[in-house]
Design an enzyme around this catalytic site. Structure first.
Site, PDB file in Angstrom:
ATOM      1  N   HIS A  61       2.612  -3.656   6.843  1.00  8.44           N
ATOM      2  CA  HIS A  61       1.578  -2.664   6.531  1.00  8.44           C
ATOM      3  C   HIS A  61       1.522  -1.670   7.681  1.00  8.44           C
ATOM      4  O   HIS A  61       2.200  -1.815   8.685  1.00  8.44           O
ATOM      5  CB  HIS A  61       0.213  -3.348   6.378  1.00  8.44           C
ATOM      6  N   GLU A 108       1.634   3.695   2.955  1.00  8.43           N
ATOM      7  CA  GLU A 108       2.171   3.113   4.187  1.00  8.43           C
ATOM      8  C   GLU A 108       3.700   3.136   4.154  1.00  8.43           C
ATOM      9  O   GLU A 108       4.378   2.109   4.160  1.00  8.43           O
ATOM     10  CB  GLU A 108       1.586   1.696   4.367  1.00  8.43           C
ATOM     11  N   HIS A 153       0.829  -1.203   0.000  1.00  9.76           N
ATOM     12  CA  HIS A 153       0.000   0.000   0.000  1.00  9.76           C
ATOM     13  C   HIS A 153       0.864   1.253   0.000  1.00  9.76           C
ATOM     14  O   HIS A 153       1.689   1.459   0.895  1.00  9.76           O
ATOM     15  CB  HIS A 153      -0.930  -0.015   1.214  1.00  9.76           C
ATOM     16  N   GLU A 201       0.853  -4.980  11.090  1.00 10.27           N
ATOM     17  CA  GLU A 201       0.381  -3.594  10.982  1.00 10.27           C
ATOM     18  C   GLU A 201       1.222  -2.782  11.959  1.00 10.27           C
ATOM     19  O   GLU A 201       1.125  -2.958  13.173  1.00 10.27           O
ATOM     20  CB  GLU A 201      -1.103  -3.495  11.335  1.00 10.27           C
TER      21      GLU A 201
HETATM   22  O1  0X9 Z   1      -6.675  -4.251   4.473  1.00 12.55           O
HETATM   23  C1  0X9 Z   1      -5.506  -4.626   4.332  1.00 12.55           C
HETATM   24  O2  0X9 Z   1      -5.041  -4.956   3.255  1.00 12.55           O
HETATM   25  C2  0X9 Z   1      -4.604  -4.656   5.562  1.00 12.55           C
HETATM   26  N1  0X9 Z   1      -4.786  -3.461   6.337  1.00 12.55           N
HETATM   27  S1  0X9 Z   1      -4.316  -2.000   5.770  1.00 12.55           S
HETATM   28  O3  0X9 Z   1      -4.815  -0.981   6.676  1.00 12.55           O
HETATM   29  N2  0X9 Z   1      -2.720  -1.908   5.819  1.00 12.55           N
HETATM   30  O4  0X9 Z   1      -4.757  -1.859   4.431  1.00 12.55           O
HETATM   31  C3  0X9 Z   1      -4.974  -5.809   6.460  1.00 12.55           C
HETATM   32  C4  0X9 Z   1      -4.882  -7.157   5.872  1.00 12.55           C
HETATM   33  C5  0X9 Z   1      -5.195  -8.203   6.890  1.00 12.55           C
HETATM   34  N3  0X9 Z   1      -6.516  -8.749   6.805  1.00 12.55           N
HETATM   35  C6  0X9 Z   1      -7.585  -8.421   7.640  1.00 12.55           C
HETATM   36  N4  0X9 Z   1      -7.473  -7.561   8.599  1.00 12.55           N
HETATM   37  N5  0X9 Z   1      -8.722  -9.048   7.437  1.00 12.55           N
HETATM   38 ZN    ZN Z   2      -1.699  -1.891   4.064  1.00 20.14          ZN
END
Ligand code: 0X9
Ligand code: ZN
Ligand code: CA
Ligand code: CA
Length: 401
Positions: A287, A163, A160, A361
């Site tokens: 992330h 990030e 992303h 994260e």
């Molecule tokens: O949404 C995503 O791709 C990840 N979070 S972010 O804020 N960096 O975009 C999280 C991926 C992990 N999966 C879940 N939380 N379900």
């Molecule tokens: Zn992310």
């Protein structure tokens, strides 16, 4: 005249497709995290930035604020930030990304590590982005020119674009390993017995766009037609891609747009092809934000096979991180968190290769200090916390080789 203009502005925002993003989305708001609100938010496709101490932080534009008011969801305006879409050349020359790496900076620094430690570090291009930038992998091992029968571990950053911190942590891991190889017998032993692959910047086009044009850019830079850009690379992997149409979006304007097919993007293809050629035993994908360790599945709240192993390793990593200076990274199954995701890196790596795969994260330092993206001074501190987790996963891979 003013009223007429307002009228058209309002029309414009009302008729934007739900979940679409414009460059005027520069407000960060927070809402309380409760069942009722989460339920209402589900149909809104807001751009989630952070979940922190029972609040949810979203990136919003005028249309989103209007929707929130319509739904009767109380929100707090955290930062109102109407900066110009195109940042001035003066700011850019002063270094708009500060201590963070741009594409050219990470390229130069990876080359520099290779030049300084030719026995230990070697740069590979494992693919190229849509706009033709290289996707670099740095291999770290003893006899780095040789492909030895050793455990292989994969660390990747920046699926992303916005990030930025997720580029720094894997890069600093690579730097730490080579710089401490001679002086620290434990590091030497890990590096000697493994082949560590670090890809700090998977989405270079997106990162450059985030640096130079729009700080909140998330996806890659695919032209989807119709005025929409970008695929969410963390929804583009093949394992249960698009599952049940929940956890990723089919709307090209959405920030979680999964693309027209699994592995439609050169950036995710690079990871897929790399895994086909190697024998990777464990993975961390970095992330932000959230200060949390997540493991498969993300596409469902049902536990994955080997759920106990995934949890056990996460617990070990979290414990070691806490020991550094007391910062706690919670851990758990991704699909049990706030929302489902499908087509992400970890579901694919685990689903396809059965290897322990973790989304880290990184912490939301900024939100706590009033801004959102000014964690520049915190980079090394975040790295210190993350180092023992990465070392543990390498160690685990060696012991299970
Ligand atoms: O949404 C995503 O791709 C990840 N979070 S972010 O804020 N960096 O975009 C999280 C991926 C992990 N999966 C879940 N939380 N379900
Ligand atoms: Zn992310
Ligand atoms: Ca070796
Ligand atoms: Ca090998």
């Amino acid at each position: 005249m003013k009223n007429v203009l307002c009228f058209f502005l309002v029309l414009f925002f009302i008729f934007l497709p739900l979940g679409s993003q414009t460059y005027s989305d520069t407000d960060i708001i927070s809402v309380e995290k409760n069942q009722d609100i989460v339920q209402k938010l589900k149909k809104m496709e807001l751009d989630l930035l952070l979940e922190w101490s029972n609040r949810l932080y979203f990136l919003c534009g005028l249309n989103d604020l209007y929707q929130l008011q319509k739904e009767g969801i109380p929100y707090v305006m955290e930062t109102e930030n109407f900066y110009p879409y195109r940042q001035s050349d003066i700011i850019m020359q002063a270094g708009i990304n500060g201590a963070y790496h741009s594409y050219l900076e990470i390229e130069a620094d990876l080359m520099a590590l290779e030049a300084a430690y030719p026995q230990l570090a070697k740069v590979f291009a494992i693919g190229s982005s849509l706009e033709g930038r290289n996707i670099y992998a740095l291999k770290i091992s003893d006899n780095v020119d040789l492909d030895e029968a050793e455990a292989e571990v994969f660390f990747v950053g920046c699926h992303h674009a916005r990030e930025w911190i997720s580029v720094e942590i894997p890069y600093l891991l690579a730097k730490y390993l080579v710089e401490n190889y001679e002086s620290d017998p434990a590091i030497k032993s890990l590096v000697n017995r493994s082949e560590i692959w670090v890809v700090p910047l998977l989405n270079p086009d997106g990162l450059e766009y985030s640096i130079h044009f729009y700080r909140y850019w998330r996806k890659n830079r695919r032209d989807n037609g119709g005025g929409s850009y970008g695929i969410d690379l963390n929804r583009n992997y093949s394992y249960n891609w698009g599952f049940d149409n929940e956890g990723s979006s089919s709307n090209p304007f959405s920030n979680t747009y999964r693309g027209s097919a699994a592995f439609s993007e050169p950036e995710t293809q690079a990871v897929r092809d790399f895994f086909q050629q190697r024998s990777i035993q464990a993975l961390i994908t970095y992330h932000s934000h959230g200060q949390v360790i997540l493991y498969p599945w993300g596409y469902t709240s049902n536990p994955a096979p080997k759920d106990e192993l995934l949890e056990e390793i996460a617990a070990e990593m979290s414990e070691r991180m806490e020991a550094v200076k007391g910062n706690i990274y919670q851990y758990g199954q991704a699909g049990e968190s706030l929302y489902l995701t499908n087509g992400d890196t970890t579901d694919w790596a685990f689903g396809t290769y059965g290897i322990p795969s973790y989304t880290f994260e990184l912490p939301p330092i900024d939100a706590l200090q009033g801004g959102f993206f000014n964690a520049e001074l915190e980079i090394s501190s975040i790295f210190e916390d993350n180092l023992p987790a990465a070392l543990y996963l390498i160690e685990w891979s060696i012991l299970n080789f």
